[in-house]
Design an enzyme around this catalytic site. Structure first.
Site, PDB file in Angstrom:
ATOM      1  N   SER A   1       0.912  -1.189  -0.035  1.00 32.40           N
ATOM      2  CA  SER A   1      -0.007  -0.072   0.067  1.00 32.40           C
ATOM      3  C   SER A   1       0.798   1.367  -0.051  1.00 32.40           C
ATOM      4  O   SER A   1       0.353   2.255  -0.508  1.00 32.40           O
ATOM      5  CB  SER A   1      -0.862  -0.236   1.198  1.00 32.40           C
ATOM      6  OG  SER A   1      -0.371   0.042   2.532  1.00 32.40           O
TER       7      SER A   1
ATOM      8  N   LYS B   1       0.655   4.699   6.611  1.00 29.37           N
ATOM      9  CA  LYS B   1       0.019   5.399   5.615  1.00 29.37           C
ATOM     10  C   LYS B   1       0.601   6.837   5.617  1.00 29.37           C
ATOM     11  O   LYS B   1       1.313   7.163   6.450  1.00 29.37           O
ATOM     12  CB  LYS B   1      -1.481   5.613   6.157  1.00 29.37           C
ATOM     13  CG  LYS B   1      -2.158   4.405   5.870  1.00 29.37           C
ATOM     14  CD  LYS B   1      -2.060   3.510   4.754  1.00 29.37           C
ATOM     15  CE  LYS B   1      -2.740   2.242   4.755  1.00 29.37           C
ATOM     16  NZ  LYS B   1      -2.619   1.264   3.877  1.00 29.37           N
TER      17      LYS B   1
END
Length: 162
Positions: free
Chosen positions: A34, A74
């Site tokens: 990700s 993230k």
């Protein structure tokens, strides 16, 4: 007796150093794609637990997701009070276009969200392969565990994250 005293002092120093390191550094093993191309699957990096007071847009953070029951890595996209809009793969914060130089050919569906006082909007750099705030919702400040850091393994990925 002197030799034993030196060994004890050395062990106490090592122990204190280890505790201080653990309190200040969060070791992270990246699981998944990700955050590519910033972080790759199985990259190991050391993230700074004590730098959350200086949180800025685009910082890489480790956040605890209650839905996933795990820490995730993230990038901070939206800060408290922001209106975050993606339109035609472009980011707009409070109506102003903001360039994302860390992205490479990443697609993002159009959406708009207005963040509350203590909310952060987090997204992975590999937008098509990221479970992030688009699915999990905004994160609270208390969910953020550490910020930025240094990739230490594998050696070919060594770099400082900012």
């Amino acid at each position: 007796m002197k030799k034993h005293k030196k060994i004890v002092v050395f062990l106490v120093i090592v122990l204190l150093g280890s505790v201080m390191l653990r309190l200040n550094v969060l070791p992270v093993l990246v699981d998944g794609r990700s955050m590519e191309p910033t972080l790759y699957d199985h990259d190991y990096y050391l993230s700074n637990r004590n730098s959350l007071n200086h949180l800025q847009r685009f910082d890489v953070v480790v956040a605890y997701s209650r839905q996933l029951n795990e820490n995730i890595v993230k990038r901070v996209i939206g800060m408290p009070g922001d209106k975050v809009t993606y339109k035609e793969n472009k980011l707009y914060i409070n109506g102003d276009y903001v360039k994302e130089p860390f992205l490479h050919n990443s697609m993002t569906n159009d959406f708009t969200i207005i963040l509350k006082k203590n909310q952060y909007f987090l997204m992975g750099d590999n937008r098509m392969n990221s479970t992030d705030s688009r699915v999990l919702g905004p994160f609270q400040k208390k969910d953020l565990k550490s910020r930025n850091g240094v990739i230490v393994f594998p050696a070919k990925h060594f770099k400082k994250l900012q």
